[in-house]
Design an enzyme around this catalytic site. Structure first.
Site, PDB file in Angstrom:
ATOM      1  N   ASP A   7       0.379   2.061  -0.649  1.00 47.13           N
ATOM      2  CA  ASP A   7       0.152   2.804   0.587  1.00 47.13           C
ATOM      3  C   ASP A   7      -0.787   2.735   0.755  1.00 47.13           C
ATOM      4  O   ASP A   7      -1.826   2.166  -0.394  1.00 47.13           O
ATOM      5  CB  ASP A   7       0.786   3.916   0.378  1.00 47.13           C
ATOM      6  CG  ASP A   7      -0.053   4.635   2.248  1.00 47.13           C
ATOM      7  OD1 ASP A   7       0.283   3.831   2.838  1.00 47.13           O
ATOM      8  OD2 ASP A   7      -0.224   5.595   2.357  1.00 47.13           O
ATOM      9  N   ASP A   9      -3.573   4.544   3.221  1.00 43.47           N
ATOM     10  CA  ASP A   9      -3.804   6.099   3.470  1.00 43.47           C
ATOM     11  C   ASP A   9      -3.511   6.648   2.981  1.00 43.47           C
ATOM     12  O   ASP A   9      -2.668   7.431   2.956  1.00 43.47           O
ATOM     13  CB  ASP A   9      -3.720   6.059   5.249  1.00 43.47           C
ATOM     14  CG  ASP A   9      -4.075   4.879   5.796  1.00 43.47           C
ATOM     15  OD1 ASP A   9      -5.249   4.622   5.913  1.00 43.47           O
ATOM     16  OD2 ASP A   9      -3.767   4.129   6.823  1.00 43.47           O
TER      17      ASP A   9
HETATM   18  C1  BG6 Z   1      -0.173   4.699   8.295  1.00 42.50           C
HETATM   19  C2  BG6 Z   1      -0.740   6.282   8.417  1.00 42.50           C
HETATM   20  O1  BG6 Z   1      -0.563   4.201   7.067  1.00 42.50           O
HETATM   21  O2  BG6 Z   1      -0.986   3.683   9.485  1.00 42.50           O
HETATM   22  C3  BG6 Z   1      -0.604   6.064  10.093  1.00 42.50           C
HETATM   23  O3  BG6 Z   1      -0.586   7.202   7.775  1.00 42.50           O
HETATM   24  C4  BG6 Z   1      -1.160   6.042  10.950  1.00 42.50           C
HETATM   25  O4  BG6 Z   1      -1.392   7.639  10.190  1.00 42.50           O
HETATM   26  C5  BG6 Z   1      -0.874   4.733  10.291  1.00 42.50           C
HETATM   27  O5  BG6 Z   1      -0.672   6.455  12.558  1.00 42.50           O
HETATM   28  C6  BG6 Z   1      -1.410   3.552  11.177  1.00 42.50           C
HETATM   29  O6  BG6 Z   1      -2.783   3.106  11.218  1.00 42.50           O
HETATM   30  P1  BG6 Z   1      -3.392   2.575  12.680  1.00 42.50           P
HETATM   31  O7  BG6 Z   1      -4.969   2.277  12.045  1.00 42.50           O
HETATM   32  O8  BG6 Z   1      -2.837   0.909  12.664  1.00 42.50           O
HETATM   33  O9  BG6 Z   1      -3.659   3.366  14.087  1.00 42.50           O
HETATM   34 MG    MG Z   2      -0.488   7.019   3.667  1.00 52.15          MG
END
Ligand code: BG6
Ligand code: MG
Length: 226
Positions: A7, A9
């Site tokens: 993963d 984030d």
């Molecule tokens: C995930 C995060 O990796 O990505 C979420 O944990 C986030 O919090 C999701 O909403 C979507 O991300 P993005 O950057 O496309 O808005």
């Molecule tokens: Mg994450």
């Protein structure tokens, strides 16, 4: 173990904090209280679903038109992109650079299973995009985490059977997705939200190839004995 799927984030870099700050900014604008425990339940969840959950939490799901919701999503992403524009290789979480190097030495494939559409940009800023043999495009998926689709897609792109993959997550929805994909799950963070993981490390710096491989070996032995 033939592949490790990450993963992004909160595992590779601390952008989970940036998502929190960006949602807090939006929630404050629309007078919905937003705190870290609410944020915890959004980890791993798509941008659209996150807004929906925030609006439901604030009892405001019927108060916004689709166009207004689109505008809020756009604003959230703009705010978030300003924060990630400052990322540099220094922002890799502790131990992640070392782990990527160790996996390379061991000839283990590396994949990315992030729900974020900003993932390629972040990997470029961290200067690790070339370390990944496969990056799943979340916009091509039918279902988000906790559905296993994203991890199964990563394994298919890498050409590795799910049973030969380990995957690393910081979110409860992510651990559930890994387990339904039939993979070895590594949870980074507090045990209470990671209880289904096969290996839990408190911080990324505790995750070395040696630790991962030792746990993998006992997991494999248990699996054979069952
Ligand atoms: C995930 C995060 O990796 O990505 C979420 O944990 C986030 O919090 C999701 O909403 C979507 O991300 P993005 O950057 O496309 O808005
Ligand atoms: Mg994450």
């Amino acid at each position: 173990m033939k592949a490790v799927i990450f993963d992004l984030d909160g595992v590779i870099t601390d952008t989970a904090e940036y998502h929190f700050l960006a949602w807090k900014h939006i929630a404050e604008q629309i007078d919905i209280p937003f705190d870290r425990s609410m944020n915890e339940s959004l980890k791993g969840i798509s941008r659209e679903k996150s807004l929906e959950n925030i609006l439901i939490y604030g009892g405001a799901e019927a108060s916004y038109t689709n166009a207004e919701k689109q505008d809020l999503l756009h604003q959230k992403n703009k705010y978030y992109q300003t924060l990630i524009s400052k990322l540099t290789p220094e922002d890799l979480l502790p131990g992640i650079g070392r782990l990527l190097r160790e996996l390379k030495v061991e000839n283990i494939k590396i994949g990315l299973a992030s729900s974020s559409r900003n993932a390629p940009e972040i990997l470029r800023r961290l200067e690790i995009i070339d370390d990944f043999h496969a990056i799943v495009d979340p916009t091509a998926l039918a279902k988000g985490k906790p559905d296993p689709e994203i991890f199964l897609t990563a394994a298919a792109l890498l050409g590795v059977s799910p049973a030969d993959c380990a995957a690393v997550e910081d979110a409860e929805a992510g651990i559930a997705a890994i387990k339904s994909a039939g993979m070895f799950a590594v949870g980074v963070g507090y045990e209470q939200s990671m209880h289904d993981a096969d290996l839990i490390v408190r911080q990324t710096c505790d995750l070395t190839f040696e630790v991962l491989n030792e746990e993998w070996k006992s997991y494999t032995i248990n699996r054979i004995q069952k």
